[in-house]
Design an enzyme around this catalytic site. Structure first.
Site, PDB file in Angstrom:
ATOM      1  N   ASN A 127      56.504  49.950  85.252  1.00 18.61           N
ATOM      2  CA  ASN A 127      57.239  48.737  84.970  1.00 18.61           C
ATOM      3  C   ASN A 127      57.127  48.258  83.469  1.00 18.61           C
ATOM      4  O   ASN A 127      55.986  48.702  82.872  1.00 18.61           O
ATOM      5  CB  ASN A 127      56.792  47.526  86.042  1.00 18.61           C
ATOM      6  N   SER A 132      54.276  44.984  77.602  1.00 17.31           N
ATOM      7  CA  SER A 132      53.383  45.777  78.268  1.00 17.31           C
ATOM      8  C   SER A 132      54.160  46.995  79.161  1.00 17.31           C
ATOM      9  O   SER A 132      54.871  46.443  79.845  1.00 17.31           O
ATOM     10  CB  SER A 132      52.453  45.236  79.002  1.00 17.31           C
ATOM     11  N   ASP A 147      52.512  42.269  88.245  1.00 17.45           N
ATOM     12  CA  ASP A 147      52.294  42.510  86.939  1.00 17.45           C
ATOM     13  C   ASP A 147      50.648  42.713  86.407  1.00 17.45           C
ATOM     14  O   ASP A 147      50.190  42.215  85.553  1.00 17.45           O
ATOM     15  CB  ASP A 147      52.851  41.344  86.080  1.00 17.45           C
TER      16      ASP A 147
END
Ligand code: GAR
Length: 209
Positions: free
Chosen positions: A106, A135, A144
């Protein structure tokens, strides 16, 4: 080449960056599918115009698990080895994530571990941070929170709004994501990565004497 499926929900500018990078030189991945939870996502039309297989499945009126299953079916039918989330604004069910753990990436628009979740740019500006950023990370069931593979820092300048900062961060994302995906799918060829895995294996072995 590694086959990647890109999941999007919106504009798909990161998806476009991944596609165009894949056509330069000897890029180690190719995009075999662009899939979305929104049939109107502008990125789908672009992918189709680029001759890439597309799949859309609206999530309205179905459970998260059922929707994820439809997406996963499409990914498997396309023969993808990796799932690359690029502005896919749906949380995925734990089972789906676990099946793809280590093969799902991701990109998140903050300097993780700062600002997980939504409104990252507004939060960075409100906090008076000197930098925002982006990131690339492995996807794990916790939102995340997977291992960060690469980051780029982007300055916050006087007068920035969440929108202006988001645009600047996207420029950085378009450079970062294709490179991070390329490095990740070729990690077997990276001596440092191999050594690290061997060290982990050795440490996990039972003591012999
Ligand atoms: C990107 O900035 C990406 O980092 C962010 O959405 C944008 C998508 O833009 N992703 C998230 O916020 C995920 N939680 P794009 O559709 O133009 O690639």
């Amino acid at each position: 080449k590694a086959k990647i499926a890109v999941l999007i929900s919106g504009a798909g500018t990161n998806m476009a960056a991944l596609v165009y990078a894949s056509r330069i030189g000897d890029c180690p991945y190719e995009v075999v599918l662009v899939a979305s939870n929104d049939a109107q996502a502008p990125g789908l039309a672009l992918a189709a115009a680029e001759g890439i297989a597309t799949f859309a499945h609206p999530h309205k009126g179905m459970t998260r698990e059922a929707h994820d299953a439809a997406m996963e079916d499409a990914v498997r039918q396309a023969g993808a080895d990796y799932i690359v989330l690029a502005g896919y604004m749906r949380i995925l069910s734990d089972d789906f994530v676990e099946r793809w753990q280590g093969r799902m990436l991701n990109i998140h628009p903050s300097l993780l571990p700062l600002y997980k979740g939504l409104d990252t740019h507004a939060r960075a500006i409100a906090a008076g941070d000197s930098h925002g950023g982006t990131s690339v990370h492995l996807v794990t069931p916790e939102l995340d929170a997977g291992e960060v593979l690469a980051q780029v820092r982007v300055p916050i300048v006087t007068g920035d709004t969440p929108h202006s900062l988001a645009e600047r961060v996207k420029l950085a994302e378009h450079q970062l994501y294709p490179r991070a995906v390329a490095e990740y799918v070729s990690r077997w060829r990276n001596p440092a990565w191999l050594l690290e895995r061997l060290r982990e294996r050795a440490l996990a072995l039972p003591e012999t004497s």
